[in-house]
Design an enzyme around this catalytic site. Structure first.
Site, PDB file in Angstrom:
ATOM      1  N   LYS A  82      47.112  37.180  71.842  1.00 51.97           N
ATOM      2  CA  LYS A  82      46.009  37.521  72.741  1.00 51.97           C
ATOM      3  C   LYS A  82      46.322  37.115  74.182  1.00 51.97           C
ATOM      4  O   LYS A  82      45.875  37.768  75.124  1.00 51.97           O
ATOM      5  CB  LYS A  82      44.717  36.861  72.257  1.00 51.97           C
ATOM      6  CG  LYS A  82      44.215  37.410  70.929  1.00 51.97           C
ATOM      7  CD  LYS A  82      42.949  36.702  70.495  1.00 51.97           C
ATOM      8  CE  LYS A  82      42.375  37.321  69.231  1.00 51.97           C
ATOM      9  NZ  LYS A  82      43.258  37.191  68.069  1.00 51.97           N
ATOM     10  N   GLU A  94      38.994  30.731  77.007  1.00 51.84           N
ATOM     11  CA  GLU A  94      38.454  31.750  77.893  1.00 51.84           C
ATOM     12  C   GLU A  94      36.959  31.515  78.058  1.00 51.84           C
ATOM     13  O   GLU A  94      36.332  30.821  77.238  1.00 51.84           O
ATOM     14  CB  GLU A  94      38.713  33.151  77.344  1.00 51.84           C
ATOM     15  CG  GLU A  94      37.979  33.463  76.054  1.00 51.84           C
ATOM     16  CD  GLU A  94      38.312  34.863  75.543  1.00 51.84           C
ATOM     17  OE1 GLU A  94      39.262  35.480  76.047  1.00 51.84           O
ATOM     18  OE2 GLU A  94      37.611  35.337  74.624  1.00 51.84           O
ATOM     19  N   HIS A 118      31.692  34.486  64.216  1.00 55.01           N
ATOM     20  CA  HIS A 118      32.561  35.394  64.966  1.00 55.01           C
ATOM     21  C   HIS A 118      33.167  36.478  64.076  1.00 55.01           C
ATOM     22  O   HIS A 118      34.162  37.096  64.429  1.00 55.01           O
ATOM     23  CB  HIS A 118      33.676  34.622  65.680  1.00 55.01           C
ATOM     24  CG  HIS A 118      33.162  33.511  66.544  1.00 55.01           C
ATOM     25  ND1 HIS A 118      32.458  33.730  67.711  1.00 55.01           N
ATOM     26  CD2 HIS A 118      33.203  32.155  66.380  1.00 55.01           C
ATOM     27  CE1 HIS A 118      32.122  32.567  68.243  1.00 55.01           C
ATOM     28  NE2 HIS A 118      32.553  31.605  67.460  1.00 55.01           N
ATOM     29  N   GLU A 126      41.041  42.057  73.314  1.00 51.39           N
ATOM     30  CA  GLU A 126      42.313  42.191  72.620  1.00 51.39           C
ATOM     31  C   GLU A 126      42.472  43.620  72.124  1.00 51.39           C
ATOM     32  O   GLU A 126      41.530  44.416  72.146  1.00 51.39           O
ATOM     33  CB  GLU A 126      42.364  41.243  71.417  1.00 51.39           C
ATOM     34  CG  GLU A 126      41.267  41.519  70.383  1.00 51.39           C
ATOM     35  CD  GLU A 126      41.269  40.512  69.246  1.00 51.39           C
ATOM     36  OE1 GLU A 126      42.340  40.284  68.675  1.00 51.39           O
ATOM     37  OE2 GLU A 126      40.194  39.971  68.940  1.00 51.39           O
ATOM     38  N   ASN A 169      43.647  45.382  68.563  1.00 58.39           N
ATOM     39  CA  ASN A 169      44.028  45.211  67.171  1.00 58.39           C
ATOM     40  C   ASN A 169      44.943  46.363  66.778  1.00 58.39           C
ATOM     41  O   ASN A 169      44.521  47.524  66.781  1.00 58.39           O
ATOM     42  CB  ASN A 169      42.798  45.178  66.267  1.00 58.39           C
ATOM     43  CG  ASN A 169      42.049  43.874  66.397  1.00 58.39           C
ATOM     44  OD1 ASN A 169      42.624  42.804  66.245  1.00 58.39           O
ATOM     45  ND2 ASN A 169      40.763  43.944  66.697  1.00 58.39           N
ATOM     46  N   ARG A 212      45.996  47.908  64.274  1.00 61.49           N
ATOM     47  CA  ARG A 212      45.795  48.284  62.868  1.00 61.49           C
ATOM     48  C   ARG A 212      44.483  49.044  62.753  1.00 61.49           C
ATOM     49  O   ARG A 212      43.732  49.166  63.724  1.00 61.49           O
ATOM     50  CB  ARG A 212      45.736  47.041  61.989  1.00 61.49           C
ATOM     51  CG  ARG A 212      44.650  46.054  62.438  1.00 61.49           C
ATOM     52  CD  ARG A 212      44.545  44.868  61.505  1.00 61.49           C
ATOM     53  NE  ARG A 212      43.715  43.799  62.042  1.00 61.49           N
ATOM     54  CZ  ARG A 212      42.390  43.753  61.969  1.00 61.49           C
ATOM     55  NH1 ARG A 212      41.727  44.742  61.402  1.00 61.49           N
ATOM     56  NH2 ARG A 212      41.721  42.732  62.477  1.00 61.49           N
TER      57      ARG A 212
END
Length: 615
Positions: free
Chosen positions: A116, A185, A220, A272, A274, A276
């Site tokens: 990330k 962050e 999350h 980010e 991903n 996939r």
């Protein structure tokens, strides 16, 4: 052309990919650990290969064994699914080096977005310096650089808590992903989690397949997702699309991927990419009328996407059914799934079937239920109604929470954000007890028994049965009469072991009954039949710390031994179950007088972990 495909995954993920393979005429190969030997995904595949062991690290995370299995089974392609090794560049290379087709992006693209921190740098962003976080930066979020799914993630609101959060996150990230790197962050308290689905071929075409809102999350991890994300201004949507395409082209991406953002105050903050397919991809499929797995396979075969991408229509909402108890800290649940049926009219992606055992080794998600309709209001109503009518007999699930969430004004009016459950969890998990459920259970149990079986000296005395319902004890009283079963305050219209009909204030109510040992399911209510003469129970010593769920002890506090002085709230034991880590803390200031456990030990729910004797 791909003829035989191995899915390097399990459960609903493998079953969903196998469904598309069947449509395309592709033979399928499943993998299974010893714990999954009889799992649904092994039964629906054309063939299956055993990976000896039970834990993911021994099985589904062993890329070398998976490549050997693919070759042994005669597969010519490998689909990683989502999770496990799906974003592992070394695994992708190993698959390609073995002469197999990799259903996914190039290893170089995976590596570019795998961290990330590196992904943020690629997008011209930079995380906070963990060593120089100030009070003005709070709250902040500690995140694993190599992970996802909420693992290795901690919210910090107090500077004094930052060192401990960094340590915990590093340990959890190293355990889950083999990489302990974390970063910090800013944490946006009331943002919306928005993501953009992308699909790219090897010929330079990139499809931007709309937005998804995934704001309803616990720990999350996403719980409810929908497409398209409601209420986004057109200009913001176009900005999200542009950023998603920029990320996709920056790494010469191929196949299906997702670019994730946090939207707050009308601004998009890149999180980010991903590399996939995502768990929530079905809502995009429903809205765009595409099969993303089929498109992944076509891209891997070198075929070009049409230059004109499909047009979105309607709205889709997905809910994730978990074997967990939201009222007890989302504790994962285990046991036999006796019955699981969903009404017609909605899509069900699952890796479970009646009679399956929900164990401790894997994620507690049972299924995804997806509803599609012309409008958002209709889709939400359709999904909540289907979940309400779903038969779920077995471990405790989050089904009631999902229904109430879908019907909450903040959700129906599209005013939700990632803090939804922080604000509303308690009322959403309050038990809505059906006062007639114990009576229905008692009448079903009494059906067919002779009225003399409960003979008493006082003929008018009722029969009484006791049940536990939502942690409370309830009694149900009824009588055998010459005309059948009777109870005060209601008219018993019909009573048999699986169906009871009561008339209450002139209104007939139907109760479907199912019993498995002492567990009784009355419609959507679960009861436990209590013995008439309870046996004495063994009481635990004051200060006993019991396992809140079955799992594995993964850490003990440094230097923790019998005789150690501890403080209230001090973390003592870390328990991992179903991809979630739970801290067991000292209930009071005192002395640790017993520690009958050790790292690596598997424990059952309710097992004694430690005893703290208060001062």
């Amino acid at each position: 052309m791909i003829s035989t495909l191995l899915v390097a995954n399990r459960g609903e993920i493998a079953c969903r990919i196998f469904r598309t393979c069947a449509d395309l005429g592709i033979r399928t190969v499943a993998l299974h650990s010893d714990a999954d030997e009889g799992a649904l995904h092994t039964r629906v595949a054309d063939t299956a290969v055993r990976l000896p062991g039970a834990a993911p690290a021994e099985t589904y995370l062993r890329g070398d064994l998976i490549v050997k299995a693919a070759l042994a089974a005669g597969a010519d392609a490998v689909h990683p699914g989502y999770g496990f090794l799906s974003e592992n560049a070394d695994f992708a290379r190993a698959v390609r080096d073995a002469g197999l087709v990799w259903i996914g992006p190039p290893p170089e693209a995976i590596e570019a977005m795998a961290s990330k921190t590196r992904a943020k740098e690629l997008m011209g962003l930079a995380p906070l310096d963990a060593q120089n976080v100030s009070a003005a930066d709070l709250p902040v979020l500690v995140k694993a650089a190599a992970g996802g799914g909420g693992r290795g993630m901690r919210v910090v609101r107090d500077l004094a808590a930052l060192p401990g959060a960094l340590e915990d996150a590093r340990a959890e990230a190293a355990s889950a992903f083999g990489d302990g790197e974390v970063f910090v962050e800013p944490y946006l308290e009331n943002g919306r989690h928005i993501e953009v689905q992308v699909l790219a071929d090897t010929h330079g075409t990139v499809w931007i397949l709309g937005t998804r809102d995934c704001s309803l999350q616990r720990r999350h991890q996403k719980v409810i997702e929908e497409a398209p994300a409601p209420g986004l201004p057109p200009a913001l949507t176009e900005q999200l699309y542009a950023l998603a395409e920029r990320a996709t082209r920056a790494v010469s991406y191929e196949g299906a991927g997702t670019v994730e953002f946090l939207v707050a105050d009308g601004r998009a903050h890149f999180l980010e990419m991903n590399t996939r397919l995502q768990v929530e991809h079905p809502v995009t499929e429903a809205v765009f009328g595409v099969d993303l797995v089929a498109e992944q396979i076509r891209v891997a075969e070198g075929r070009a996407l049409p230059t004109e991408q499909p047009t979105p229509r309607g709205h889709a909402v997905e809910a994730r059914l978990y074997a967990e108890d939201p009222a007890r800290g989302w504790a994962p649940q285990t046991g036999t799934l006796h019955r699981f049926t969903v009404p017609d009219g909605v899509r069900l992606d699952t890796g479970c079937a009646d009679g399956d055992t929900i164990g401790v080794h894997y994620d507690p998600m049972l299924a995804k239920v997806i509803a599609y309709a012309p409008t958002r209001t209709e889709a939400v109503r359709k999904l909540s109604g289907a979940l309400e009518r779903t038969a779920l007999h077995g471990p405790v699930t989050n089904r009631d929470l999902l229904v109430r969430s879908l019907r909450h004004p903040e959700f129906t009016e599209a005013r939700m954000d990632t803090g939804f459950y922080d604000r509303h969890l308690t009322p959403l998990t309050e038990s809505a007890l059906d006062p007639y459920a114990p009576l229905a259970a008692a009448l079903a149990d009494a059906h067919g028994r002779s009225r003399f079986g409960g003979w008493r000296n006082v003929p008018s005395g009722p029969q009484v049965k006791r049940y536990e319902m939502a942690g409370e004890e309830h009694e149900a009283a009824y009588r055998h009469t010459r005309t059948g079963l009777a109870a005060d305050g209601v008219r018993v219209v019909h009573a048999e072991p699986h169906l009871v009909v009561l008339e209450v204030d002139g209104v007939r109510r139907k109760f479907d009954i199912a019993r498995y040992g002492d567990q009784v399911h009355v419609n959507a209510t679960t009861l436990t039949a209590l013995p008439r003469f309870p046996d004495p129970t063994t009481e635990h010593a004051p200060g006993s710390l019991l396992a809140p769920m079955p799992g594995t002890v993964v850490r003990l506090a440094e230097g923790l031994t019998e005789g150690t002085e501890v403080q209230a709230g001090q973390p003592l034991i870390w328990l991992e179950a179903m991809k979630m880590e739970h801290r067991i803390t000292a209930p009071t200031d005192g002395t640790l007088t017993a520690l009958p456990t050790a790292v690596g030990r598997q424990v059952e729910m309710g097992a004694l972990l430690a005893v703290v004797e208060s001062k």
